[in-house]
Design a protein around this motif. Structure first.
Motif, mmCIF file in Angstrom:
data_model
loop_
_atom_site.group_PDB
_atom_site.id
_atom_site.type_symbol
_atom_site.label_atom_id
_atom_site.label_comp_id
_atom_site.label_asym_id
_atom_site.label_seq_id
_atom_site.Cartn_x
_atom_site.Cartn_y
_atom_site.Cartn_z
ATOM 1 N N VAL A 109 -3.435 -6.010 0.070
ATOM 2 C CA VAL A 109 -2.798 -6.702 0.987
ATOM 3 C C VAL A 109 -1.463 -5.723 1.509
ATOM 4 O O VAL A 109 -0.451 -5.568 0.873
ATOM 5 C CB VAL A 109 -2.224 -7.831 0.516
ATOM 6 C CG1 VAL A 109 -1.772 -8.853 1.771
ATOM 7 C CG2 VAL A 109 -3.594 -8.658 0.123
ATOM 8 N N GLU A 110 -1.344 -5.586 2.808
ATOM 9 C CA GLU A 110 -0.206 -4.987 3.372
ATOM 10 C C GLU A 110 0.342 -5.470 4.588
ATOM 11 O O GLU A 110 -0.272 -5.898 5.464
ATOM 12 C CB GLU A 110 -0.612 -3.341 3.649
ATOM 13 C CG GLU A 110 0.299 -2.612 4.413
ATOM 14 C CD GLU A 110 1.689 -2.597 3.676
ATOM 15 O OE1 GLU A 110 1.802 -1.950 2.485
ATOM 16 O OE2 GLU A 110 2.877 -2.826 4.445
ATOM 17 N N ARG A 111 1.652 -5.731 4.530
ATOM 18 C CA ARG A 111 2.322 -6.499 5.401
ATOM 19 C C ARG A 111 2.440 -5.630 6.888
ATOM 20 O O ARG A 111 2.686 -6.307 7.738
ATOM 21 C CB ARG A 111 3.853 -6.668 5.013
ATOM 22 C CG ARG A 111 4.497 -7.647 5.667
ATOM 23 C CD ARG A 111 5.820 -8.196 4.655
ATOM 24 N NE ARG A 111 6.772 -7.507 4.198
ATOM 25 C CZ ARG A 111 8.005 -7.779 4.407
ATOM 26 N NH1 ARG A 111 8.474 -8.876 5.022
ATOM 27 N NH2 ARG A 111 9.027 -6.921 4.177
ATOM 28 N N THR A 169 3.930 -5.199 -5.424
ATOM 29 C CA THR A 169 4.926 -4.306 -5.306
ATOM 30 C C THR A 169 5.577 -4.271 -4.201
ATOM 31 O O THR A 169 6.337 -3.477 -3.689
ATOM 32 C CB THR A 169 4.020 -2.821 -5.109
ATOM 33 O OG1 THR A 169 3.612 -2.809 -3.649
ATOM 34 C CG2 THR A 169 3.015 -2.315 -5.983
ATOM 35 N N SER A 210 0.742 -1.381 -0.079
ATOM 36 C CA SER A 210 0.063 -0.003 -0.074
ATOM 37 C C SER A 210 0.823 1.255 -0.195
ATOM 38 O O SER A 210 0.498 2.057 0.440
ATOM 39 C CB SER A 210 -0.965 -0.138 1.233
ATOM 40 O OG SER A 210 -0.133 0.036 2.426
ATOM 41 N N THR A 216 -0.836 -8.377 6.710
ATOM 42 C CA THR A 216 -0.978 -9.385 5.823
ATOM 43 C C THR A 216 0.028 -9.628 4.807
ATOM 44 O O THR A 216 0.186 -8.588 4.103
ATOM 45 C CB THR A 216 -2.455 -9.215 5.294
ATOM 46 O OG1 THR A 216 -3.569 -8.914 6.181
ATOM 47 C CG2 THR A 216 -2.809 -10.781 4.526
ATOM 48 N N ALA A 243 12.850 11.556 5.898
ATOM 49 C CA ALA A 243 12.143 12.825 5.281
ATOM 50 C C ALA A 243 11.422 12.344 3.895
ATOM 51 O O ALA A 243 12.132 12.243 2.983
ATOM 52 C CB ALA A 243 13.241 13.903 5.161
ATOM 53 N N ARG A 276 8.815 0.583 -6.264
ATOM 54 C CA ARG A 276 10.139 0.624 -6.052
ATOM 55 C C ARG A 276 10.791 -0.639 -5.875
ATOM 56 O O ARG A 276 12.158 -1.067 -6.397
ATOM 57 C CB ARG A 276 10.327 1.738 -4.902
ATOM 58 C CG ARG A 276 11.215 1.694 -3.932
ATOM 59 C CD ARG A 276 10.628 2.827 -2.848
ATOM 60 N NE ARG A 276 10.464 1.889 -1.600
ATOM 61 C CZ ARG A 276 11.463 1.321 -0.852
ATOM 62 N NH1 ARG A 276 12.598 1.485 -1.096
ATOM 63 N NH2 ARG A 276 10.878 0.407 -0.015
HETATM 64 P P1 FDA Z 1 6.749 1.750 -0.740
HETATM 65 O O1 FDA Z 1 7.963 0.980 -0.378
HETATM 66 O O2 FDA Z 1 6.237 2.920 -0.214
HETATM 67 O O3 FDA Z 1 5.615 0.640 -0.550
HETATM 68 C C1 FDA Z 1 5.754 -0.827 -0.681
HETATM 69 C C2 FDA Z 1 4.612 -1.318 0.244
HETATM 70 O O4 FDA Z 1 4.877 -2.647 0.146
HETATM 71 C C3 FDA Z 1 5.296 -1.395 1.713
HETATM 72 O O5 FDA Z 1 4.153 -0.744 2.508
HETATM 73 C C4 FDA Z 1 5.622 -2.894 2.195
HETATM 74 O O6 FDA Z 1 5.062 -3.053 3.429
HETATM 75 C C5 FDA Z 1 4.642 -3.480 1.262
HETATM 76 N N1 FDA Z 1 5.040 -4.724 1.125
HETATM 77 C C6 FDA Z 1 6.038 -5.341 0.623
HETATM 78 N N2 FDA Z 1 6.037 -6.836 0.657
HETATM 79 C C7 FDA Z 1 4.872 -7.222 0.914
HETATM 80 C C8 FDA Z 1 4.262 -8.315 0.772
HETATM 81 N N3 FDA Z 1 4.883 -9.615 0.835
HETATM 82 N N4 FDA Z 1 2.786 -8.683 1.363
HETATM 83 C C9 FDA Z 1 2.169 -7.276 1.629
HETATM 84 N N5 FDA Z 1 2.923 -6.210 1.509
HETATM 85 C C10 FDA Z 1 3.911 -6.196 1.218
HETATM 86 N N6 FDA Z 1 10.258 10.428 -2.499
HETATM 87 C C11 FDA Z 1 10.346 11.781 -2.771
HETATM 88 O O7 FDA Z 1 9.271 12.228 -3.684
HETATM 89 N N7 FDA Z 1 10.745 12.676 -1.942
HETATM 90 C C12 FDA Z 1 11.369 12.381 -0.824
HETATM 91 O O8 FDA Z 1 11.790 13.536 -0.118
HETATM 92 C C13 FDA Z 1 11.650 11.183 -0.412
HETATM 93 N N8 FDA Z 1 12.226 10.509 0.499
HETATM 94 C C14 FDA Z 1 12.596 9.185 0.722
HETATM 95 C C15 FDA Z 1 13.406 8.846 2.013
HETATM 96 C C16 FDA Z 1 13.703 7.544 1.894
HETATM 97 C C17 FDA Z 1 14.757 7.239 3.218
HETATM 98 C C18 FDA Z 1 13.374 6.479 1.078
HETATM 99 C C19 FDA Z 1 13.815 5.058 1.196
HETATM 100 C C20 FDA Z 1 12.497 6.950 0.277
HETATM 101 C C21 FDA Z 1 12.192 8.393 0.010
HETATM 102 N N9 FDA Z 1 11.258 8.661 -1.137
HETATM 103 C C22 FDA Z 1 10.793 9.871 -1.476
HETATM 104 C C23 FDA Z 1 10.691 7.722 -1.999
HETATM 105 C C24 FDA Z 1 9.245 7.089 -1.787
HETATM 106 O O9 FDA Z 1 9.240 6.625 -0.414
HETATM 107 C C25 FDA Z 1 8.750 6.300 -2.778
HETATM 108 O O10 FDA Z 1 8.476 6.994 -3.896
HETATM 109 C C26 FDA Z 1 7.673 5.487 -2.163
HETATM 110 O O11 FDA Z 1 8.189 4.490 -1.377
HETATM 111 C C27 FDA Z 1 7.464 4.579 -3.772
HETATM 112 O O12 FDA Z 1 6.128 4.012 -3.295
HETATM 113 P P2 FDA Z 1 6.050 2.207 -3.462
HETATM 114 O O13 FDA Z 1 4.718 2.087 -3.453
HETATM 115 O O14 FDA Z 1 6.936 1.861 -4.610
HETATM 116 O O15 FDA Z 1 6.950 1.667 -2.528
#
Ligand code: FDA
Length: 390
Positions: free
Chosen positions: A31-33, A239, A10, A216, A58, A355
């Motif tokens: 579904v979110e872990r 994702t 999510s 989950t 941040a 990501r």
């Molecule tokens: P994201 O990682 O957010 O979500 C993935 C989800 O999937 C997680 O909630 C995870 O728990 C869940 N998941 C994984 N495996 C699973 C499973 N088997 N079952 C259920 N759930 C599962 N961007 C920006 O624009 N400005 C900024 O300043 C920053 N700063 C920043 C700092 C840091 C430290 C990081 C690591 C990243 C940033 N970002 C950012 C990037 C931003 O966090 C990024 O764009 C989003 O996380 C991308 O969203 P996603 O949905 O791809 O991944």
């Protein structure tokens, strides 16, 4: 509940797919872990002070993509926050990204733009030919003095590796501005969600067709929306980490992670800015965040503040994966996983994204744009409703 689509994760990628699919009349299970939605953009109020803290580092929203800007504004308004960062180095504080102010403070000079450009070009000319490592690449871009002052220590701490032992490909550019403009981002739109990330992200899935299942794990058996139950039965947008989906058959992909040390301090203002970087390698943290400064418009307490020190290291199993390391071995493994991704898509209607699913650092606006593209171009196909071709 029956589901037309299962979205795993999510974060902003998964939330965007779920929201768009529900708006097109599909019943979606997310579904979110973790025990909260929103992925790494999640924030919460520090209980003692009420100051909003970004739990995973941040998060500053910025974009030049008009479609993304219009889309996010459906769920939140944004403040007029403009991100600025300073660097602490050898007992002095300098503005970043490196600009005319940084250069003149560092060289104790009063150079104009053309003179500063000439100086940096002369210093950068030290490296002739192809840079052999990150250090040489950085020197070829900004010269040795600025590299040693602002890049070497910070990079060594980020990677826990001396920059002479890091590949040149880790950096493609190091911005130097020959003006006094120290706005961190160049994008058309920038700001922070007015009533916080949690409110924004929660609103995205406030829809009767969306059912969010927290705590989950899709890859663990024993619940109705696990991989074992759903695969081949309902289309999936996944994702989570691509290597974990395939049980690491080609080996684990490398990530860097961050440790956050959070403190409430009995002062109204600790550092006068949201982010100070620490460039010296004898200071173990890479930066200090002070969250009250992200929302100067809010009525926060004047006698307490929240600061977070950030430490960077390679991720071990069980750590949060934050930034892909992307070594040649990682790239080989990723290519092998991509072949499996294609097959999984064709055989079992599973699309990978985000990501972790693409092993790629994505800013928030990039994750949203990529999710919107998936919905535009691939959703019908994924659902088996292949659009008639002319
Ligand atoms: P994201 O990682 O957010 O979500 C993935 C989800 O999937 C997680 O909630 C995870 O728990 C869940 N998941 C994984 N495996 C699973 C499973 N088997 N079952 C259920 N759930 C599962 N961007 C920006 O624009 N400005 C900024 O300043 C920053 N700063 C920043 C700092 C840091 C430290 C990081 C690591 C990243 C940033 N970002 C950012 C990037 C931003 O966090 C990024 O764009 C989003 O996380 C991308 O969203 P996603 O949905 O791809 O991944």
């Amino acid at each position: 509940m029956r589901a037309d689509l299962v979205v795993v994760g999510s974060g902003l990628f998964g939330l965007t797919v779920a929201q768009q699919a529900a708006e097109r009349g599909l019943d979606v299970v997310v579904v979110e872990r973790r025990d909260h939605l929103g992925g790494n953009a999640w924030s919460e109020l520090e209980p003692e002070t009420g100051i909003e803290v970004h739990r995973y580092g941040a998060h500053l929203f910025h974009t030049s993509n008009e479609r993304v800007w219009r889309y996010v504004n459906r769920f939140t308004s944004f403040t007029d926050y403009r991100h600025r960062v300073w660097s602490v180095r050898a007992g002095e504080v300098y503005p970043l990204p490196i600009n005319l102010g940084t250069i003149n403070q560092f060289f104790r000079s009063a150079l104009g733009p053309a003179e500063a450009r000439d100086l940096v070009a002369r210093q950068a000319a030290e490296i002739a030919g192809e840079p052999a490592n990150l250090e040489e690449k950085a020197i070829s871009l900004i010269g040795r003095p600025l590299y040693e002052a602002f890049v070497r220590g910070y990079t060594a701490k980020q990677w826990q590796t001396d920059p002479t032992r890091l590949p040149a490909s880790v950096i493609s550019r190091l911005p130097v501005r020959y003006t006094y403009d120290n706005r961190y981002f160049n994008d058309t739109w920038e700001g922070l969600p007015t009533d916080g990330y949690a409110a924004w992200l929660t609103r995205m899935v406030d829809h009767p067709r969306i059912d969010v299942r927290l705590e989950t794990d899709f890859l663990e058996a024993g619940h109705p929306f696990s991989r074992d139950t759903v695969r081949g039965q309902v289309p999936v947008v996944y994702t989570g980490p691509v290597d974990r989906y395939f049980d690491h058959v080609h080996g684990a992909l490398g990530w860097r992670t961050l440790d956050f040390a959070q403190e409430v301090l009995p002062v109204g203002d600790f550092q006068g800015a949201p982010v100070l970087n620490y460039a010296d390698d004898d200071v173990p943290h890479t930066r200090i965040l002070e969250f009250r400064h992200f929302h100067p418009e809010r009525d926060y307490p004047t006698d307490r503040t929240v600061v977070v020190r950030e430490y960077s290291r390679f991720a071990e199993p069980g750590d949060e994966p934050y930034y892909p390391v992307n070594t040649p071995t990682d790239r080989e493994r990723l290519a092998a996983y991509r072949t499996m991704v294609e097959a999984e898509r064709t055989r079992h209607q599973v699309a990978f994204g985000g990501r972790l699913g693409s092993y790629q650092y994505l800013d928030m606006h990039m994750a949203i744009a990529s999710a919107l593209r998936l919905v535009d171009n691939d959703l019908d196909d994924l659902l088996g409703r292949v659009a008639p071709r002319l």
